[in-house]
Design an enzyme around this catalytic site. Structure first.
Site, mmCIF file in Angstrom:
data_model
loop_
_atom_site.group_PDB
_atom_site.id
_atom_site.type_symbol
_atom_site.label_atom_id
_atom_site.label_comp_id
_atom_site.label_asym_id
_atom_site.label_seq_id
_atom_site.Cartn_x
_atom_site.Cartn_y
_atom_site.Cartn_z
ATOM 1 N N CYS A 139 -35.327 14.897 -36.174
ATOM 2 C CA CYS A 139 -34.233 13.852 -36.106
ATOM 3 C C CYS A 139 -33.002 14.098 -36.378
ATOM 4 C CB CYS A 139 -35.221 12.642 -36.739
ATOM 5 S SG CYS A 139 -34.079 11.073 -36.575
ATOM 6 N N CYS A 143 -31.473 10.445 -38.290
ATOM 7 C CA CYS A 143 -31.910 10.210 -39.792
ATOM 8 C C CYS A 143 -33.282 10.937 -40.184
ATOM 9 C CB CYS A 143 -32.294 8.681 -39.817
ATOM 10 S SG CYS A 143 -33.244 7.972 -38.234
ATOM 11 N N SER A 144 -34.443 10.244 -39.920
ATOM 12 C CA SER A 144 -35.650 10.976 -40.143
ATOM 13 C C SER A 144 -36.870 10.402 -39.395
ATOM 14 C CB SER A 144 -35.964 11.036 -41.802
ATOM 15 O OG SER A 144 -36.157 9.563 -42.062
ATOM 16 N N CYS A 145 -36.719 9.982 -38.217
ATOM 17 C CA CYS A 145 -37.594 9.531 -37.592
ATOM 18 C C CYS A 145 -38.854 10.380 -37.284
ATOM 19 C CB CYS A 145 -37.253 9.033 -36.203
ATOM 20 S SG CYS A 145 -35.939 7.670 -35.929
#
Length: 205
Positions: free
Chosen positions: A110, A113-115
């Site tokens: 991702c 961000c950090s999906c």
């Protein structure tokens, strides 16, 4: 008298700006007050990061290895298939399954961000959220894979998938040699969290 917006009126402004530092500061405070046990907290995090969460995804992968019809349905509409298995909710609304083969190796990142597919894989590992991984895996995926211990043949293409709020990915790793005839539960034990992100391979039986 006008309200003064200086820092002394807002204790929260004194907290570290980085989320990781804020979490650490909160943990330190709660530990000092005797409200939490750091060892117990570490155990809880490890459980959700490495055991409970990834077990759901491992069950999906094991079924895909064992049942061609299930595998085809998963590749066609992963969201519906995993929802029928009870794996749905926040961070798992829009799922896409991609399959590793001799010709193509898939890896997920991702970049914004950090999906991450929490219902299937649990808590994302720290490195998945790091700036270094998010930037480098797009530019030099083979080098990043090698650092994870995955050395691919030159003829195997590497495909990088960028997870977003609209879509999250589950990698179906290649079924390891020597696993023919194994039951689904035993196959699930061969599936690792990293193999479902694409930064690892399934374990040998």
């Amino acid at each position: 008298m006008p309200h003064d917006h200086s820092d002394h009126d807002h204790p929260h402004a004194l907290l570290p700006p980085e989320p990781a530092l804020r979490v650490k500061a909160l943990e330190t405070l709660l530990t000092a007050k005797g409200l939490i046990d750091p060892a117990a907290l570490d155990e809880i995090i490890d459980t959700y990061e490495n055991r409970i969460g990834p077990r759901n995804g491992a069950e999906v992968v094991a079924r895909a290895w064992s049942d061609p019809d299930f595998r085809a349905a998963l590749l066609e509409d992963a969201t519906a298939v995993v929802a029928e298995m009870g794996f749905f909710g926040r961070q798992g609304e829009h799922m896409v399954a991609v399959e590793n083969t001799e010709e193509v190796h898939n890896i997920v990142v991702c970049t914004l961000c950090s999906c991450y597919p929490w219902p299937l894989l649990g808590i994302p590992p720290g490195w998945y959220k790091s700036d270094a991984y998010r930037a480098r895996v797009v530019r030099e995926p083979r080098k990043v894979l090698a650092e994870f211990g995955v050395d691919l043949p030159e003829e195997t293409a590497v495909r990088v998938w960028d997870s977003t709020a609209e879509v999250r990915y589950l990698v179906i790793p290649q079924r390891p040699a020597g696993s023919d005839g194994m039951e689904v539960a035993a196959l699930a034990d061969l599936v690792t969290r990293d193999s479902m992100i694409g930064t690892g391979l399934a374990k040998a039986p």
